[in-house]
Scaffold this motif. Sequence first.
Motif, PDB file in Angstrom:
ATOM      1  N   ARG A 149       0.852  -1.188   0.000  1.00 36.29           N
ATOM      2  CA  ARG A 149       0.000   0.000   0.000  1.00 36.29           C
ATOM      3  C   ARG A 149       0.888   1.239   0.000  1.00 36.29           C
ATOM      4  N   THR A 150       0.626   2.175  -0.899  1.00 31.16           N
ATOM      5  CA  THR A 150       1.417   3.402  -0.983  1.00 31.16           C
ATOM      6  C   THR A 150       0.528   4.548  -1.437  1.00 31.16           C
ATOM      7  N   GLY A 151       0.808   5.722  -0.922  1.00 30.08           N
ATOM      8  CA  GLY A 151       0.053   6.904  -1.321  1.00 30.08           C
ATOM      9  C   GLY A 151       0.857   7.821  -2.211  1.00 30.08           C
ATOM     10  N   ALA A 164      14.047  -2.038  -3.600  1.00 27.82           N
ATOM     11  CA  ALA A 164      15.281  -2.174  -2.828  1.00 27.82           C
ATOM     12  C   ALA A 164      15.398  -1.061  -1.794  1.00 27.82           C
ATOM     13  N   ALA A 165      15.034   0.158  -2.187  1.00 27.19           N
ATOM     14  CA  ALA A 165      15.084   1.287  -1.262  1.00 27.19           C
ATOM     15  C   ALA A 165      14.124   1.074  -0.091  1.00 27.19           C
ATOM     16  N   ARG A 166      12.939   0.547  -0.376  1.00 25.95           N
ATOM     17  CA  ARG A 166      11.972   0.316   0.700  1.00 25.95           C
ATOM     18  C   ARG A 166      12.429  -0.805   1.632  1.00 25.95           C
ATOM     19  N   VAL A 167      13.066  -1.829   1.086  1.00 26.96           N
ATOM     20  CA  VAL A 167      13.604  -2.892   1.939  1.00 26.96           C
ATOM     21  C   VAL A 167      14.637  -2.304   2.900  1.00 26.96           C
ATOM     22  N   ALA A 168      15.511  -1.440   2.385  1.00 22.81           N
ATOM     23  CA  ALA A 168      16.512  -0.800   3.243  1.00 22.81           C
ATOM     24  C   ALA A 168      15.843   0.063   4.310  1.00 22.81           C
ATOM     25  N   ALA A 169      14.829   0.824   3.914  1.00 27.44           N
ATOM     26  CA  ALA A 169      14.124   1.673   4.874  1.00 27.44           C
ATOM     27  C   ALA A 169      13.381   0.841   5.909  1.00 27.44           C
ATOM     28  N   SER A 170      12.877  -0.320   5.492  1.00 27.35           N
ATOM     29  CA  SER A 170      12.184  -1.199   6.429  1.00 27.35           C
ATOM     30  C   SER A 170      13.124  -1.668   7.536  1.00 27.35           C
ATOM     31  N   ALA A 171      14.403  -1.820   7.190  1.00 29.71           N
ATOM     32  CA  ALA A 171      15.414  -2.197   8.191  1.00 29.71           C
ATOM     33  C   ALA A 171      15.940  -0.983   8.948  1.00 29.71           C
ATOM     34  N   ARG A 172      15.317   0.172   8.700  1.00 31.12           N
ATOM     35  CA  ARG A 172      15.658   1.442   9.334  1.00 31.12           C
ATOM     36  C   ARG A 172      17.054   1.927   8.969  1.00 31.12           C
ATOM     37  N   ALA A 173      17.469   1.626   7.733  1.00 35.19           N
ATOM     38  CA  ALA A 173      18.688   2.234   7.204  1.00 35.19           C
ATOM     39  C   ALA A 173      18.461   3.735   7.046  1.00 35.19           C
ATOM     40  N   GLU A 210       7.722   7.058   3.689  1.00 34.40           N
ATOM     41  CA  GLU A 210       6.514   6.260   3.869  1.00 34.40           C
ATOM     42  C   GLU A 210       6.824   4.983   4.652  1.00 34.40           C
ATOM     43  N   GLU A 211       7.944   4.347   4.316  1.00 28.52           N
ATOM     44  CA  GLU A 211       8.298   3.081   4.962  1.00 28.52           C
ATOM     45  C   GLU A 211       8.699   3.283   6.414  1.00 28.52           C
TER      46      GLU A 211
END
Length: 419
Positions: free
Chosen positions: A81-83, A242-251, A391-392
């Motif tokens: 889900r994204t806005g 890939a960017a969202r995966v990194a952000a999900s790990a709080r990079a 967002e992430e």
Amino acid sequence: MTDQPEPGGRPDAPRLTTREAAELLGVKPETVYAYVSRGQLGSVRAAGGRGSTFDADEVRALARRSGRREPSPAGSDLVFRTGITLIEQDRYYFRGVDATELARNHSYEEVAEWLWTGELRPGVRFAAPSETLAAARRTVGALPAHSGSTDRLRVAVTAAAATDPLRFDLSPGAVLSSARSLIPTLVGALPVLGSTEADGGSLARELWPRLTARPADAPALAVLDAALALLIDHDLAASTLAARVAASARAHPYAVVSAGLGVLEGPLHGAASGLAHRMLQEAVDRGSAVPVVADHLRTGRPVPGLGHRLYRGEDPRARTLFGLLEDVPQAAGALAAAREVVATTARHAPLHANIDLALAVLSVSCGMAAEAGETVFAVSRTAGWIAHALEEYGERPLRIRPSGQYTGPRPPQPLPHAP
């Protein structure tokens, strides 16, 4: 939580069936029951004991919290889900506004601010801190001469991160501050090919002399600015995922951008514009696109710059740039060659122009290198990666954790021995 007998229905308490709850959550019915067993979702037994029902508001709240992703109906893609960006019916929108209209009427920086905040800031400019820019230039300058622009951008991001001791602050204000300084740092760290303007100009004007030694004229500069705005985001492309995966790990945001750049360099993503540039340059040099297209078809190679999995017709980004390129006198030859490529290929396959072909018209007609389109893509998309990171960061950490389907030998296996 176990099912409880269903209370008397009330008009202000709508209930969903298991199937309806699964559709709203974007999961399988079995996952809905798993939520119930883990206490994440309440349920009541339906009248007559057939199945369960769920409170609609509670299901919607869980959907917002979990950001669940499941295989799409095709069974191959992940859904988030994204806005930020919507793509439908051969058009695309940034926060509900037609992205091509934004690009025609606003600068890259203004569109970036809209994507980040949902607010328009007319005349906004980004500036690179002097210490950060100096560090990035020194690092880029230490690379071998044969290094490509994406190589330079990657090390520039790393250098910029090293100068920012507050990069681990993931609050929206801090992330936006980093983004507004990082993007002009990336541009300013690239080697200059032509004469530069005084500091304080638009990002497109700062980038131009790093793409070509030819002086910028207003129509060509408008095309570059529009290209930057059009490319900011395109839903969950590979680099954005890939960017969202990194952000999900709080990079931190610099690491998020590094993750995006690492994927962007692939020939099927950001580097695809270089293939279109070389093909179009050959068509211009040979005076006809027909033999060039024929060579690709004869050898079984796809014709670069054509087709897009998300659009049945012409890529709206390409259509917008082609319209603007008509006002660039020096682009007439490359533009005619691009249209001949489309028309020639159409005799064999119903393919339409995509953004890579439009970028190739700009790069070929303005004396840019083949990798210029990739450079424009990388600089522009940095703003999109930041938007997705913002967002992430608001989602549950580490939620992007697919499960592997093991296909190796079943254990226990004997301990291996060297021959």
